[in-house]
Every structure is written in C-alpha cells, then in structure tokens.
Design a protein around this motif. Structure first.
Motif, PDB file in Angstrom:
ATOM      1  N   LEU A   1       3.247 -16.544 -16.171  1.00  0.00           N
ATOM      2  CA  LEU A   1       2.203 -15.539 -15.947  1.00  0.00           C
ATOM      3  C   LEU A   1       1.356 -15.880 -14.723  1.00  0.00           C
ATOM      4  CD1 LEU A   1       1.280 -14.919 -19.669  1.00  0.00           C
ATOM      5  CD2 LEU A   1       2.022 -13.150 -18.054  1.00  0.00           C
ATOM      6  N   SER A   2       1.100 -17.170 -14.497  1.00  0.00           N
ATOM      7  CA  SER A   2       0.347 -17.567 -13.297  1.00  0.00           C
ATOM      8  C   SER A   2       1.096 -17.167 -12.027  1.00  0.00           C
ATOM      9  CB  SER A   2       0.108 -19.081 -13.283  1.00  0.00           C
ATOM     10  OG  SER A   2      -0.841 -19.437 -14.261  1.00  0.00           O
ATOM     11  N   GLU A   3       2.405 -17.422 -12.021  1.00  0.00           N
ATOM     12  CA  GLU A   3       3.215 -17.067 -10.847  1.00  0.00           C
ATOM     13  C   GLU A   3       3.294 -15.553 -10.684  1.00  0.00           C
ATOM     14  OE1 GLU A   3       6.906 -19.081 -11.490  1.00  0.00           O
ATOM     15  OE2 GLU A   3       5.972 -21.077 -11.356  1.00  0.00           O
ATOM     16  N   ALA A   4       3.458 -14.849 -11.794  1.00  0.00           N
ATOM     17  CA  ALA A   4       3.526 -13.383 -11.745  1.00  0.00           C
ATOM     18  C   ALA A   4       2.200 -12.801 -11.262  1.00  0.00           C
ATOM     19  CB  ALA A   4       3.890 -12.833 -13.120  1.00  0.00           C
ATOM     20  N   PHE A   5       1.085 -13.386 -11.713  1.00  0.00           N
ATOM     21  CA  PHE A   5      -0.233 -12.900 -11.294  1.00  0.00           C
ATOM     22  C   PHE A   5      -0.400 -13.042  -9.785  1.00  0.00           C
ATOM     23  CE2 PHE A   5      -4.636 -13.741 -10.117  1.00  0.00           C
ATOM     24  CZ  PHE A   5      -5.256 -12.580 -10.564  1.00  0.00           C
ATOM     25  N   ARG A   6      -0.030 -14.212  -9.255  1.00  0.00           N
ATOM     26  CA  ARG A   6      -0.160 -14.405  -7.793  1.00  0.00           C
ATOM     27  C   ARG A   6       0.623 -13.349  -7.035  1.00  0.00           C
ATOM     28  NH1 ARG A   6      -0.372 -19.876  -9.110  1.00  0.00           N
ATOM     29  NH2 ARG A   6       1.883 -20.160  -8.986  1.00  0.00           N
ATOM     30  N   GLU A   7       1.824 -13.042  -7.520  1.00  0.00           N
ATOM     31  CA  GLU A   7       2.658 -12.042  -6.849  1.00  0.00           C
ATOM     32  C   GLU A   7       2.050 -10.645  -6.968  1.00  0.00           C
ATOM     33  OE1 GLU A   7       7.168 -10.183  -7.160  1.00  0.00           O
ATOM     34  OE2 GLU A   7       6.803 -12.201  -7.951  1.00  0.00           O
ATOM     35  N   ALA A   8       1.626 -10.277  -8.175  1.00  0.00           N
ATOM     36  CA  ALA A   8       1.066  -8.940  -8.401  1.00  0.00           C
ATOM     37  C   ALA A   8      -0.251  -8.757  -7.648  1.00  0.00           C
ATOM     38  CB  ALA A   8       0.855  -8.711  -9.900  1.00  0.00           C
ATOM     39  N   TYR A   9      -1.109  -9.764  -7.696  1.00  0.00           N
ATOM     40  CA  TYR A   9      -2.404  -9.701  -7.019  1.00  0.00           C
ATOM     41  C   TYR A   9      -2.206  -9.593  -5.499  1.00  0.00           C
ATOM     42  CZ  TYR A   9      -7.070 -11.032  -5.437  1.00  0.00           C
ATOM     43  OH  TYR A   9      -8.301 -11.040  -4.806  1.00  0.00           O
ATOM     44  N   GLY A  10      -1.290 -10.397  -4.971  1.00  0.00           N
ATOM     45  CA  GLY A  10      -1.027 -10.369  -3.532  1.00  0.00           C
ATOM     46  C   GLY A  10      -0.515  -9.011  -3.068  1.00  0.00           C
ATOM     47  N   ALA A  11       0.432  -8.452  -3.829  1.00  0.00           N
ATOM     48  CA  ALA A  11       0.997  -7.147  -3.461  1.00  0.00           C
ATOM     49  C   ALA A  11      -0.070  -6.055  -3.522  1.00  0.00           C
ATOM     50  CB  ALA A  11       2.164  -6.815  -4.391  1.00  0.00           C
ATOM     51  N   GLN A  12      -0.889  -6.079  -4.573  1.00  0.00           N
ATOM     52  CA  GLN A  12      -1.937  -5.057  -4.718  1.00  0.00           C
ATOM     53  C   GLN A  12      -2.987  -5.192  -3.619  1.00  0.00           C
ATOM     54  OE1 GLN A  12      -1.852  -2.448  -6.463  1.00  0.00           O
ATOM     55  NE2 GLN A  12      -3.540  -2.188  -7.906  1.00  0.00           N
ATOM     56  N   SER A  13      -3.326  -6.429  -3.259  1.00  0.00           N
ATOM     57  CA  SER A  13      -4.322  -6.654  -2.209  1.00  0.00           C
ATOM     58  C   SER A  13      -3.829  -6.167  -0.851  1.00  0.00           C
ATOM     59  CB  SER A  13      -4.678  -8.139  -2.117  1.00  0.00           C
ATOM     60  OG  SER A  13      -5.257  -8.584  -3.320  1.00  0.00           O
ATOM     61  N   ARG A  14      -2.530  -6.329  -0.607  1.00  0.00           N
ATOM     62  CA  ARG A  14      -1.979  -5.836   0.668  1.00  0.00           C
ATOM     63  C   ARG A  14      -1.917  -4.311   0.681  1.00  0.00           C
ATOM     64  NH1 ARG A  14       1.086 -10.421  -0.310  1.00  0.00           N
ATOM     65  NH2 ARG A  14       2.774  -9.252  -1.311  1.00  0.00           N
ATOM     66  N   ARG A  15      -1.557  -3.734  -0.457  1.00  0.00           N
ATOM     67  CA  ARG A  15      -1.410  -2.274  -0.510  1.00  0.00           C
ATOM     68  C   ARG A  15      -2.761  -1.566  -0.543  1.00  0.00           C
ATOM     69  NH1 ARG A  15       1.401   1.236  -5.347  1.00  0.00           N
ATOM     70  NH2 ARG A  15       1.516   3.213  -4.229  1.00  0.00           N
ATOM     71  N   PHE A  16      -3.697  -2.115  -1.336  1.00  0.00           N
ATOM     72  CA  PHE A  16      -5.033  -1.516  -1.484  1.00  0.00           C
ATOM     73  C   PHE A  16      -6.092  -2.604  -1.277  1.00  0.00           C
ATOM     74  CE2 PHE A  16      -2.377   1.015  -4.495  1.00  0.00           C
ATOM     75  CZ  PHE A  16      -2.465   2.249  -3.850  1.00  0.00           C
ATOM     76  N   PRO A  17      -6.419  -2.932  -0.024  1.00  0.00           N
ATOM     77  CA  PRO A  17      -7.395  -4.001   0.214  1.00  0.00           C
ATOM     78  C   PRO A  17      -8.765  -3.677  -0.392  1.00  0.00           C
ATOM     79  CG  PRO A  17      -6.256  -3.369   2.250  1.00  0.00           C
ATOM     80  CD  PRO A  17      -5.912  -2.343   1.219  1.00  0.00           C
ATOM     81  N   ASN A  18      -9.507  -4.735  -0.712  1.00  0.00           N
ATOM     82  CA  ASN A  18     -10.882  -4.601  -1.212  1.00  0.00           C
ATOM     83  C   ASN A  18     -10.984  -3.620  -2.375  1.00  0.00           C
ATOM     84  OD1 ASN A  18     -13.609  -5.085  -1.419  1.00  0.00           O
ATOM     85  ND2 ASN A  18     -14.188  -3.734   0.260  1.00  0.00           N
ATOM     86  N   TYR A  19     -10.143  -3.826  -3.385  1.00  0.00           N
ATOM     87  CA  TYR A  19     -10.183  -3.021  -4.620  1.00  0.00           C
ATOM     88  C   TYR A  19     -10.049  -1.529  -4.337  1.00  0.00           C
ATOM     89  CZ  TYR A  19     -12.179  -7.527  -5.764  1.00  0.00           C
ATOM     90  OH  TYR A  19     -12.390  -8.880  -5.870  1.00  0.00           O
ATOM     91  N   SER A  20      -9.285  -1.206  -3.282  1.00  0.00           N
ATOM     92  CA  SER A  20      -8.951   0.182  -2.952  1.00  0.00           C
ATOM     93  C   SER A  20     -10.144   1.013  -2.505  1.00  0.00           C
ATOM     94  CB  SER A  20      -8.281   0.866  -4.160  1.00  0.00           C
ATOM     95  OG  SER A  20      -7.884   2.177  -3.847  1.00  0.00           O
TER      96      SER A  20
END
Length: 238
Positions: A42-61
């Motif tokens: 889950l830690s590894e999955a979180f890093r991946e999901a958080y990173g992808a979301q941050s790139r797609r929608f910076p600063n909480y969209s």
C-alpha cells in the motif's frame, strides 16, 4: 540578534508528522473491512497514485474543477486498486473513512520541541503564521493538535492557489503579516520549498534537519536546526 517580527512555519514534518506510515493506516482500514493488504504494498501504491494525481492535477486540482476532497478520494481508491483491491463499494467507503481520519489528531503527532518552541516564540512577542502545501483540512488538524491558537493565519496552497516554492505564497504571507521580507523568517524541513524559496523573496529562513537526515552544502550551520528547540538561540545569535 535578528530583528524579526513574523515567523512562518511549514507544518508536515516540521511541526507535525504522521504517527505511522500511510501504508499501515491504509492496511488497518482494509482489515476493518475484512481485506488483507500488506502495508508495504500500500505504501508503494500510494506513492504511485499520489505522484500520478499530483502531475495530472497539481495543487489539489485548483482551478481544474475537482474539489480537494475528491482529489484525495481518487488517490485513496487508486492506491487500493494498485494494491489489488477491486470491490468498488468498499473502495468508496474506505476512501471516505481515511479522508476523515487523516483530519484527526489520532493520525498526527507533534515533533519533539514543537509545542514548547511555539509557546516560547509567542512569549518573545513574535507573531506567527503557517505557509504549507496542504489542503483545506489543515485548519482542523492544527486545532485538533492544539496548535491553531499560536498562529495569526494559516495559508495553504489550496487556499492561495500557489504551492511552495512559488514566491507568491510567501508574498501573500508577508502581506497578511504586514511586514517587510527582512522582518520575517520561515522554518521548514525542505531545502528547495522552504529554505531556499523563502530566501528568494528576501526572508530569513531556517532548515530543520533531524537526526539521520543529510546536511545540505548550501545551508550555513547557523541556519540549520537539529531540533526545533534550537530556534530561539539561533534567532538571538543571528
């Protein structure tokens, strides 16, 4: 002695830190729903999901049509999906629970010296505010951890629309504090987003470097805090 009137503070890993790794919290939530998912996965999955979301929608969209809550719900659900959980109804419930729980003092603890240092700064007549790349839950988190009372303002990247190291978030803090840059200092744990960014707008800054963290060659020893309790001595020395 530095003639300071205002101190601005980063929060995560400067004043507050998570009591346990994200993977452990997510794993415990899954277990409450009868699912066994390893914290490390889950830690590894979180890093991946958080990173992808941050790139797609910076600063909480900000300005992109997604609320910060939905931003986080999507991250949590994607984290579980990447770790192999597929039940949509359970995913939605776990995401809601975790979003709420991470606003609670149960998940956060003060760094050593935080409460005492903030109290002593107030006693010395220093005004204080927060400058953090956080969403709008930060006010509640600070209140739950009995820190909100120390600050005149809490400036989050979600509220102001800019993330550190963007100079505009520091300029807004100076405007709210009604001080000149040389009358203010920022305290944080990140070299680029806290230490260097504040200095680029003319503020003083101090870098928290706790045990086990490497030093940074561009930061003079007089600007480094081994613990928060060292802050007032460095201000008085400066």
């Amino acid at each position: 002695m530095l003639r300071l009137r205002l101190l601005t503070w980063d929060v995560k890993d400067t004043l507050l830190r998570l009591r346990q790794p994200v993977g452990q919290s997510y794993s415990a939530e899954a277990q409450a729903h009868g699912l066994r998912v390893q914290p490390q996965a889950l830690s590894e999955a979180f890093r991946e999901a958080y990173g992808a979301q941050s790139r797609r929608f910076p600063n909480y969209s900000q300005g992109q049509g997604l609320s910060s809550k939905q931003w986080w719900l999507d991250v949590v659900q994607q984290t579980f999906r990447l770790a192999g959980v597929r039940e949509d109804s359970v995913l939605a419930l776990m995401a809601e629970n975790l979003y709420r729980d991470f606003c609670s003092a149960r998940n956060w603890e003060l760094l050593p010296g935080a409460a005492e240092t903030l109290s002593r700064c107030c006693q010395h007549g220093l005004r204080m505010g927060v400058v953090s790349n956080f969403d709008n839950r930060l006010e509640d988190i600070l209140a739950q951890c009995d820190l909100r009372r120390h600050f005149e303002f809490v400036l989050t990247s979600e509220a102001v629309g800019f993330t550190k190291p963007d100079r505009r978030i520091f300029e807004e803090a100076l405007r709210l504090g009604g001080v000149l840059p040389e009358q203010a200092a920022h305290i944080g744990d990140d070299y680029a987003r806290d230490y260097r960014a504040a200095r680029e707008v003319g503020m003083h800054s101090f870098l928290l470097r706790t045990a086990g963290q490497g030093g940074h060659p561009e930061v003079p020893p007089g600007h480094v805090l081994p613990t928060l309790s060292h802050l007032l001595a460095l201000i008085e020395k400066g």
